[in-house]
Design a protein around this motif. Structure first.
Motif, PDB file in Angstrom:
ATOM      1  N   ARG A  34      -2.769   4.173   3.208  1.00 26.71           N
ATOM      2  CA  ARG A  34      -2.373   3.028   2.378  1.00 26.71           C
ATOM      3  C   ARG A  34      -3.599   2.284   1.864  1.00 26.71           C
ATOM      4  O   ARG A  34      -3.623   1.817   0.722  1.00 26.71           O
ATOM      5  CB  ARG A  34      -1.481   2.092   3.185  1.00 26.71           C
ATOM      6  N   ALA A  35      -4.633   2.167   2.705  1.00 28.18           N
ATOM      7  CA  ALA A  35      -5.858   1.487   2.270  1.00 28.18           C
ATOM      8  C   ALA A  35      -6.533   2.254   1.141  1.00 28.18           C
ATOM      9  O   ALA A  35      -7.025   1.653   0.176  1.00 28.18           O
ATOM     10  CB  ALA A  35      -6.808   1.326   3.459  1.00 28.18           C
ATOM     11  N   ALA A  36      -6.556   3.601   1.242  1.00 30.19           N
ATOM     12  CA  ALA A  36      -7.154   4.409   0.180  1.00 30.19           C
ATOM     13  C   ALA A  36      -6.379   4.278  -1.123  1.00 30.19           C
ATOM     14  O   ALA A  36      -6.969   4.150  -2.201  1.00 30.19           O
ATOM     15  CB  ALA A  36      -7.223   5.877   0.612  1.00 30.19           C
ATOM     16  N   VAL A  37      -5.056   4.303  -1.011  1.00 29.17           N
ATOM     17  CA  VAL A  37      -4.222   4.141  -2.206  1.00 29.17           C
ATOM     18  C   VAL A  37      -4.437   2.764  -2.816  1.00 29.17           C
ATOM     19  O   VAL A  37      -4.517   2.612  -4.044  1.00 29.17           O
ATOM     20  CB  VAL A  37      -2.736   4.364  -1.859  1.00 29.17           C
ATOM     21  N   ARG A  38      -4.540   1.744  -1.955  1.00 25.81           N
ATOM     22  CA  ARG A  38      -4.758   0.388  -2.451  1.00 25.81           C
ATOM     23  C   ARG A  38      -6.088   0.272  -3.202  1.00 25.81           C
ATOM     24  O   ARG A  38      -6.165  -0.369  -4.252  1.00 25.81           O
ATOM     25  CB  ARG A  38      -4.712  -0.602  -1.292  1.00 25.81           C
ATOM     26  N   ARG A  39      -7.133   0.909  -2.668  1.00 21.49           N
ATOM     27  CA  ARG A  39      -8.430   0.860  -3.351  1.00 21.49           C
ATOM     28  C   ARG A  39      -8.359   1.559  -4.706  1.00 21.49           C
ATOM     29  O   ARG A  39      -8.982   1.112  -5.683  1.00 21.49           O
ATOM     30  CB  ARG A  39      -9.512   1.494  -2.466  1.00 21.49           C
ATOM     31  N   ALA A  40      -7.603   2.671  -4.782  1.00 23.04           N
ATOM     32  CA  ALA A  40      -7.445   3.364  -6.061  1.00 23.04           C
ATOM     33  C   ALA A  40      -6.723   2.480  -7.074  1.00 23.04           C
ATOM     34  O   ALA A  40      -7.127   2.394  -8.246  1.00 23.04           O
ATOM     35  CB  ALA A  40      -6.681   4.674  -5.859  1.00 23.04           C
ATOM     36  N   PHE A  41      -5.681   1.806  -6.621  1.00 20.81           N
ATOM     37  CA  PHE A  41      -4.958   0.902  -7.510  1.00 20.81           C
ATOM     38  C   PHE A  41      -5.840  -0.268  -7.938  1.00 20.81           C
ATOM     39  O   PHE A  41      -5.746  -0.742  -9.076  1.00 20.81           O
ATOM     40  CB  PHE A  41      -3.688   0.384  -6.825  1.00 20.81           C
ATOM     41  N   GLU A  42      -6.689  -0.743  -7.029  1.00 16.39           N
ATOM     42  CA  GLU A  42      -7.591  -1.837  -7.380  1.00 16.39           C
ATOM     43  C   GLU A  42      -8.559  -1.422  -8.480  1.00 16.39           C
ATOM     44  O   GLU A  42      -8.857  -2.200  -9.393  1.00 16.39           O
ATOM     45  CB  GLU A  42      -8.352  -2.297  -6.137  1.00 16.39           C
ATOM     46  N   ALA A  43      -9.068  -0.170  -8.383  1.00 19.61           N
ATOM     47  CA  ALA A  43      -9.983   0.319  -9.422  1.00 19.61           C
ATOM     48  C   ALA A  43      -9.279   0.403 -10.778  1.00 19.61           C
ATOM     49  O   ALA A  43      -9.826   0.002 -11.817  1.00 19.61           O
ATOM     50  CB  ALA A  43     -10.538   1.688  -9.031  1.00 19.61           C
ATOM     51  N   VAL A  44      -8.036   0.921 -10.768  1.00 20.31           N
ATOM     52  CA  VAL A  44      -7.268   0.996 -12.018  1.00 20.31           C
ATOM     53  C   VAL A  44      -6.974  -0.398 -12.545  1.00 20.31           C
ATOM     54  O   VAL A  44      -7.049  -0.659 -13.756  1.00 20.31           O
ATOM     55  CB  VAL A  44      -5.959   1.784 -11.788  1.00 20.31           C
TER      56      VAL A  44
END
Length: 231
Positions: free
Chosen positions: A158-168
């Motif tokens: 979930r943390a990795a997915v959250r970081r990806a969404f933050e970059a987008v």
């Protein structure tokens, strides 16, 4: 202006019906209608048109409400199995799509014109039915899942997915921070103060539309017109 004999819908009625159609359009619905008329010396004329635009702000609101509703329901109910969670999410999605699309069909915009048959203007399509069902199920299940404790491995994912969404989100944010003020000023100058005051309704969608155009998208429209002359 309608010909004599037609009854013009009241502005308040039109605003309410249009608001319902905007909700349906936020679920990938396309606003469309068709017309049939008999014109002297031309015969029977048939035309149809549709308009597709996605009010992203309303789409985001619906997803957020479904997510928070699922989270709230999960906190108030006892722990359930994964199958039970998905069943309840599926029921919520079914109710949501029925509510949105039946309301859209009931509150379609009608314009009675003598000697001309204009089908009610509505946005309900197969796409709106399917999309509302899908986001109803997924957003509700995600809300329910967020209320349950997670294992360390799942937390890491979930943390990795959250970081990806933050970059987008940063990418979108930088573009929209420039594009939205520019389009609001330009349309305000060209169309007057009404466009500026209504900017909160259309500016987010216009900004995402410009983002799509800036990333090699294309503008398209759907229009069909035909006529048949009686022999």
């Amino acid at each position: 202006m309608l010909p004599s004999g037609g009854s013009t819908p009241s502005p308040w009625s039109l605003m309410g019906q249009l608001a319902v159609q905007l909700v349906v359009m936020s679920q990938l619905g396309a606003l469309g209608s068709s017309i049939d008329a008999t014109i002297p010396f031309m015969g029977n004329v048939h035309g149809s048109a549709s308009f597709f635009a996605l009010p992203l702000l309303l789409t985001a609101v619906s997803i957020a409400v479904l997510f928070l509703g699922g989270r709230f329901a999960a906190k108030r109910s006892a722990a359930q199995s994964a199958a039970g969670t998905w069943i309840q999410a599926a029921v919520t999605g079914l109710v949501f799509t029925l509510l949105v699309n039946i309301s859209g069909a009931v509150f379609a915009i009608s314009f009675p014109v003598p000697s001309v048959k204009i089908s009610p203007i509505g946005a309900v399509t197969f796409g709106s039915v399917l999309f509302a069902l899908v986001i109803g199920v997924l957003a509700t299940s995600a809300g329910r899942a967020s209320a349950r404790p997670r294992a360390a491995a799942v937390v890491g994912v979930r943390a990795a997915v959250r970081r990806a969404f933050e970059a987008v989100a940063v990418h979108y944010g930088v573009f929209l921070a420039i594009a939205i003020p520019v389009v609001v000023v330009v349309l305000g100058v060209k169309s007057g103060w009404q466009a500026t005051l209504s900017a909160p309704l259309w500016a987010p969608t216009a900004g995402f539309f410009m983002f799509g155009l800036g990333h090699l998208s294309a503008v398209s429209r759907t229009w069909d017109f035909g006529s048949s002359v009686a022999s």
